[in-house]
Structure formats: C-alpha cells, structure tokens
Design an enzyme around this catalytic site. Structure first.
Site, short mmCIF file in Angstrom:
data_model
loop_
_atom_site.label_atom_id
_atom_site.label_comp_id
_atom_site.label_asym_id
_atom_site.label_seq_id
_atom_site.Cartn_x
_atom_site.Cartn_y
_atom_site.Cartn_z
N GLU A 153 0.86 -1.23 -0.05
CA GLU A 153 0.11 -0.20 -0.04
C GLU A 153 0.97 1.27 0.14
OE1 GLU A 153 -2.37 1.47 -0.68
OE2 GLU A 153 -3.92 1.57 1.04
N ASP A 154 0.42 2.25 -0.53
CA ASP A 154 1.13 3.62 -0.79
C ASP A 154 1.01 4.36 0.84
OD1 ASP A 154 -1.63 4.19 -0.79
OD2 ASP A 154 -1.19 5.64 -2.29
N ASP B 287 -3.51 6.00 6.41
CA ASP B 287 -3.89 7.19 7.05
C ASP B 287 -4.75 6.84 8.27
OD1 ASP B 287 -4.26 9.93 7.25
OD2 ASP B 287 -5.75 10.05 5.63
N PHE C 215 -1.28 16.12 3.30
CA PHE C 215 -1.76 15.33 2.07
C PHE C 215 -0.79 15.38 1.02
CE2 PHE C 215 -3.87 14.95 -2.02
CZ PHE C 215 -4.77 14.04 -1.64
N ARG D 14 1.17 12.32 -10.14
CA ARG D 14 1.81 10.73 -9.91
C ARG D 14 3.08 10.48 -10.43
NH1 ARG D 14 -2.69 7.54 -8.22
NH2 ARG D 14 -4.42 7.89 -9.43
P1 5GP Z 1 -7.29 5.39 5.07
O1 5GP Z 1 -8.56 4.44 4.52
O2 5GP Z 1 -6.03 4.75 5.89
O3 5GP Z 1 -7.45 6.85 5.61
O4 5GP Z 1 -6.51 5.94 3.77
C1 5GP Z 1 -5.92 5.20 2.74
C2 5GP Z 1 -5.89 5.89 1.43
O5 5GP Z 1 -6.45 7.25 1.41
C3 5GP Z 1 -4.57 5.53 0.53
O6 5GP Z 1 -4.38 4.34 -0.09
C4 5GP Z 1 -4.70 6.61 -0.24
O7 5GP Z 1 -5.17 6.33 -1.26
C5 5GP Z 1 -5.65 7.85 0.32
N1 5GP Z 1 -4.73 8.91 1.11
C6 5GP Z 1 -4.36 9.00 2.48
N2 5GP Z 1 -3.78 9.89 2.83
C7 5GP Z 1 -3.45 10.41 1.59
C8 5GP Z 1 -2.74 11.63 1.06
O8 5GP Z 1 -1.83 12.20 1.73
N3 5GP Z 1 -2.55 11.78 -0.39
C9 5GP Z 1 -3.22 11.04 -1.37
N4 5GP Z 1 -3.10 11.32 -2.61
N5 5GP Z 1 -4.20 10.05 -0.87
C10 5GP Z 1 -3.99 9.74 0.55
#
Ligand code: 5GP
Length: 174
Positions: free
Chosen positions: A96-97, A100, A149, A162
């Site tokens: 995963e990238d 959050d 972000f 990207r």
């Molecule tokens: P979570 O469900 O953990 O809150 O969010 C995970 C997903 O939200 C990540 O896989 C990503 O796609 C998106 N996301 C969370 N933080 C960021 C951020 O800082 N930038 C971007 N572009 N996407 C984010």
C-alpha cells in the site's frame, strides 16, 4: 492554487525501500510471497520494491473505491477490481502507498483473510500514525509522516502529480 513542498526525497525513498527489501528477503526467502498492490497509488512503490528484492515474487493488484472526499476516506469502501487468481494457502503481502485512518487497509485485509491465505501481512511506504482511527499493525513500513496531504511517486491529487519521482505535500495558497 496548490503549492508543492518537498517532503521525501528520491534518496530517502530508495533507502526506505532498500531496508524493507532486506527485511522481506530475510522473512520470505523460503516462501516467495504473492504481492498484492493497491491501485492506483501503490504501483510505483510496487515496481521499485519488486526490483529491490532478489526473490521470485508474484504480483496481483486490487482496486478499491472509497466514498470519501478527495482528501479524506469515509470508511465506506468497496472492491472495484478484485483478485484474478486464488490466494488460498499463499503467503500474501499487501503493498500500500499510505496508511492514514487505516480504514481502507483494514477493509482489504478482512476481504483477503476470508480467502484463507497461509499468511497475510502488510507493507506500506508511508504511515500517518496521528490520523489512525483503527488499531493496525504495519509489518513493513517505509516511514512515518505527519498528517499532511501528499502527492508524487505514484500518489495523486485528482490524477495529477503521480509522475513526480519524489513525495511532496500540498499547501493551499489563495
Ligand atoms: P485510509 O483509509 O487509511 O484513511 O486511507 C488510505 C488511502 O487514502 C490511501 O491508500 C490513499 O489512497 C488515500 N490517502 C491517504 N492519505 C493520502 C494523502 O496524503 N494523499 C493522497 N493522495 N492520498 C491519500
């Protein structure tokens, strides 16, 4: 208008990937894993990670959608593109990238666990621990970042940025 501020350099990304690769080689040497990348954001990380490993991994991708806003996940997630091959009795590593709130990856791990892999672990390049809403173990982690972000290195904002080789955070300017 958005302004980009450098957060993680190419060199820091390379170093983090090198360290994760060493950990993975140690843990998966005798049981090459199936890497499951989360589209689209993890594709660049996945590409660099598999080339830093010298074990014969296989790859798959899944695509999820979240009903949140552009910058915050709502926790209502669904699988848009599922696995194309069975994972039963496989050693699965999710790539995963960003983690959050943790809601997206929690949902995905649950979805994959139901398919009865032999083992299921999580690798994430970026971790925002201060935003976490759910307890989650990241088995292989690139680095922790503050609650900003980010874009670049495969990660977008409205499909932009990207292609950037480094990771930036967006600063709103008026
Ligand atoms: P979570 O469900 O953990 O809150 O969010 C995970 C997903 O939200 C990540 O896989 C990503 O796609 C998106 N996301 C969370 N933080 C960021 C951020 O800082 N930038 C971007 N572009 N996407 C984010």
């Amino acid at each position: 208008m958005e302004k980009l501020k450098l957060l993680v350099s190419q060199q820091e990304i390379e170093k983090a990937i090198g360290r994760i690769a060493e950990e993975l080689k140690r843990d998966y040497r005798d049981q090459p894993p199936l890497l499951v990348g989360v589209l689209k954001g993890a594709f660049v990380f996945m590409a660099d990670l598999i080339r830093a490993l010298d074990i014969p991994v296989e790859i798959e991708f899944v695509k999820l959608s979240s009903y949140g806003t552009k910058t915050k996940s709502s926790g209502k997630i669904r699988v848009v593109q599922g696995l194309r091959s069975p994972i039963r009795d496989r050693d699965v590593l999710v790539v995963e990238d960003i983690v959050d709130t943790g809601l997206t990856i929690h949902f995905l791990l649950d979805y994959l666990a139901k398919k009865k892999p032999r083992s299921l672990k999580l690798c994430a390049l970026l971790d925002k621990p201060s935003s976490r809403q759910i307890d989650l173990a990241i088995d292989y982690k690139g680095m922790e970042i503050p609650d900003v972000f980010v874009v670049g290195y495969g990660i977008d904002y409205n499909e932009k940025f990207r292609y950037l080789p480094e990771i930036y955070y967006l600063e709103e300017t008026s």
